[in-house]
Design a protein around this motif. Structure first.
Motif, mmCIF file in Angstrom:
data_model
loop_
_atom_site.group_PDB
_atom_site.id
_atom_site.type_symbol
_atom_site.label_atom_id
_atom_site.label_comp_id
_atom_site.label_asym_id
_atom_site.label_seq_id
_atom_site.Cartn_x
_atom_site.Cartn_y
_atom_site.Cartn_z
ATOM 1 N N UNK A 112 56.078 70.543 51.723
ATOM 2 C CA UNK A 112 54.892 69.785 51.308
ATOM 3 C C UNK A 112 53.706 70.096 52.215
ATOM 4 N N UNK A 113 53.975 70.227 53.510
ATOM 5 C CA UNK A 113 52.903 70.525 54.462
ATOM 6 C C UNK A 113 52.281 71.882 54.165
ATOM 7 N N UNK A 114 53.110 72.873 53.853
ATOM 8 C CA UNK A 114 52.587 74.216 53.596
ATOM 9 C C UNK A 114 51.681 74.241 52.365
ATOM 10 N N UNK A 115 51.985 73.411 51.372
ATOM 11 C CA UNK A 115 51.110 73.334 50.199
ATOM 12 C C UNK A 115 49.731 72.823 50.588
ATOM 13 N N UNK A 116 49.693 71.878 51.515
ATOM 14 C CA UNK A 116 48.418 71.300 51.942
ATOM 15 C C UNK A 116 47.674 72.205 52.918
ATOM 16 N N UNK A 117 48.426 72.973 53.723
ATOM 17 C CA UNK A 117 47.819 73.833 54.745
ATOM 18 C C UNK A 117 48.413 75.237 54.647
ATOM 19 N N UNK A 118 48.084 75.977 53.614
ATOM 20 C CA UNK A 118 48.699 77.303 53.413
ATOM 21 C C UNK A 118 48.334 78.318 54.484
ATOM 22 N N UNK A 119 47.224 78.108 55.185
ATOM 23 C CA UNK A 119 46.809 79.058 56.215
ATOM 24 C C UNK A 119 47.361 78.720 57.589
ATOM 25 N N UNK A 120 48.047 77.605 57.704
ATOM 26 C CA UNK A 120 48.582 77.189 58.999
ATOM 27 C C UNK A 120 49.901 77.905 59.282
ATOM 28 N N UNK A 121 50.317 77.835 60.523
ATOM 29 C CA UNK A 121 51.582 78.446 60.933
ATOM 30 C C UNK A 121 52.538 77.352 61.382
ATOM 31 N N UNK A 122 53.734 77.337 60.826
ATOM 32 C CA UNK A 122 54.771 76.400 61.228
ATOM 33 C C UNK A 122 55.835 77.182 61.986
ATOM 34 N N UNK A 123 56.069 76.765 63.204
ATOM 35 C CA UNK A 123 57.071 77.434 64.054
ATOM 36 C C UNK A 123 58.213 76.457 64.270
ATOM 37 N N UNK A 124 59.403 76.817 63.816
ATOM 38 C CA UNK A 124 60.576 75.950 63.934
ATOM 39 C C UNK A 124 61.567 76.586 64.900
ATOM 40 N N UNK A 125 61.931 75.833 65.920
ATOM 41 C CA UNK A 125 62.900 76.290 66.919
ATOM 42 C C UNK A 125 64.133 75.398 66.805
ATOM 43 N N UNK A 126 65.268 75.990 66.492
ATOM 44 C CA UNK A 126 66.497 75.220 66.336
ATOM 45 C C UNK A 126 67.236 75.117 67.666
ATOM 46 N N UNK A 127 67.919 73.990 67.857
ATOM 47 C CA UNK A 127 68.693 73.825 69.074
ATOM 48 C C UNK A 127 69.185 72.400 69.219
ATOM 49 N N UNK A 128 69.885 72.160 70.301
ATOM 50 C CA UNK A 128 70.345 70.809 70.619
ATOM 51 C C UNK A 128 69.238 70.062 71.348
ATOM 52 N N UNK A 129 69.432 68.765 71.530
ATOM 53 C CA UNK A 129 68.456 67.966 72.273
ATOM 54 C C UNK A 129 68.272 68.516 73.682
ATOM 55 N N UNK A 130 69.382 68.879 74.323
ATOM 56 C CA UNK A 130 69.305 69.403 75.692
ATOM 57 C C UNK A 130 68.516 70.699 75.764
ATOM 58 N N UNK A 131 68.598 71.508 74.714
ATOM 59 C CA UNK A 131 67.888 72.786 74.698
ATOM 60 C C UNK A 131 66.415 72.634 74.363
#
Length: 381
Positions: free
Chosen positions: A196-215
């Motif tokens: 939904x966010x990308x539809x509203x802000x197609x020119x923005x960059x979303x960076x997702x980093x996966x990991x545990x809470x400790x990481x």
């Protein structure tokens, strides 16, 4: 424009002009001549592509751009903590701190090794601190160096957010939002919100980093992540972060579809007789799993395999009699396809709060505030 092209003294001067209303008053505060400040301000406005002040015969008043940018400059300078630091020194030190050696820092940043050595050495002298020490072929941060690296990263994050806000003022809805994703949010909540966010802000960059809470908690504290999404901690991990609940999750016991306990009334004694695969100790899910047995006076079952990866857990369940405790959202496809099955009814009192963790005092951009609102909506639908 590149964040590193900014001049910290020019930013400091702009802050003083905002506060004092004139170049002459600002000159005394930043120890620069009026012509130097005038020249620096013109360069800064040229870099930003918009004026920061309206010039009057009796002084200067901030434009909307300055009103937006000033709090970011202030927060950055507070984190930097010294007027003796230059942007070149800050960039060089962070590059070496993040890459672990001068050769690697040079290769990744494009800065010559002699320039890196000179800038870091001058920074250490200016601050009267030992920041780095040699470890083998690389460089390691001292305790003071680690503290300074965090402060510089936070300053960098503030300036990057400020530049994004100035772009938005010019009608360019750009910018980056960096999200730390813990296991549970990856199944439904985060994908829905990001779409939904990308539809509203197609020119923005979303960076997702996966990991545990400790990481992920330290990158959040460092300003490398804006938001951490997943199971909240009780108690909270410190005063420097704040947690906000989005919804309550109710995990269920999962096994393969033809598990021996699937069609039986599964009391805790029977459940305890099977091996389990579950998250590591001290995670919210593991603690609630342990409490489920301990509150009934039953020894916790063996956990031959500790794992937080749903993909790995799923495959092990499919090929064995192992049991696990997961949110139904995390294995919705497998449950619908009759590969996995819930075992018994939902465990009583087993729940966890899923939410967002941010730095205390975090100032989100308008784009980031919109993402948080979208996240709120995604959590209740």
């Amino acid at each position: 424009m590149e964040l590193w092209d900014l001049n910290l003294r020019h930013l400091y001067a702009a802050m003083e002009i905002c506060d004092k209303g004139s170049i002459s008053a600002a000159a005394d505060a930043v120890n620069l001549t009026q012509p130097a400040i005038t020249q620096g301000l013109v360069k800064l406005e040229t870099q930003l592509g918009q004026p920061l002040f309206e010039r009057h015969t009796d002084g200067m008043t901030p434009t909307p751009a300055a009103t937006i940018f000033a709090p970011r400059i202030d927060a950055a300078l507070v984190n930097i903590g010294s007027s003796r630091v230059t942007m070149a020194q800050m960039r060089a030190f962070l590059s070496v701190a993040e890459h672990g050696s001068y050769p690697t820092a040079s290769a990744m940043s494009g800065l010559a090794q002699p320039s890196l050595h000179r800038s870091v050495a001058n920074l250490s002298i200016a601050l009267k601190r030992k920041l780095l020490e040699r470890r083998g072929k690389g460089m390691a941060l001292t305790a003071q160096g680690r503290s300074l690296a965090r402060s510089f990263r936070l300053a960098r994050a503030e300036l990057a957010a400020g530049l994004s806000e100035l772009d938005a003022l010019k009608g360019k809805e750009t910018g980056t939002i960096s999200i730390g994703a813990m296991p549970l949010c990856r199944a439904r909540l985060l994908p829905k919100a990001v779409a939904e966010f990308h539809k509203a802000y197609p020119e923005s960059e979303v960076r997702i980093v996966e990991g545990s809470h400790a990481e992920l908690i330290e990158p959040l504290r460092d300003g490398e992540l804006d938001i951490l999404i997943g199971a909240l901690r009780d108690p909270a991990p410190g005063d420097d972060v704040q947690q906000r609940s989005l919804f309550e999750d109710h995990p269920v016991i999962i096994g393969r579809y033809d598990h021996p306990l699937r069609d039986q009334r599964s009391d805790l004694d029977k459940l305890a007789s099977y091996p389990w695969i579950i998250a590591a100790p001290d995670t919210p899910l593991r603690m609630r799993w342990e409490h489920m047995f301990e509150s009934a006076g039953i020894d916790c079952p063996d956990v031959p395999i500790e794992c937080g990866s749903v993909i790995t857990i799923r495959q092990i369940l499919l090929e064995s009699d192992f049991l696990t405790l997961l949110s139904p959202d995390q294995v919705a496809v497998e449950l619908e396809a009759n590969w996995l099955s819930t075992i018994g009814g939902p465990p009583k009192g087993i729940h966890r709060n899923i939410g967002a963790t941010t730095r205390t005092g975090w100032m989100p951009t308008a784009m980031q505030r919109d993402f948080m609102q979208i996240l709120d909506r995604a959590s209740i639908t």
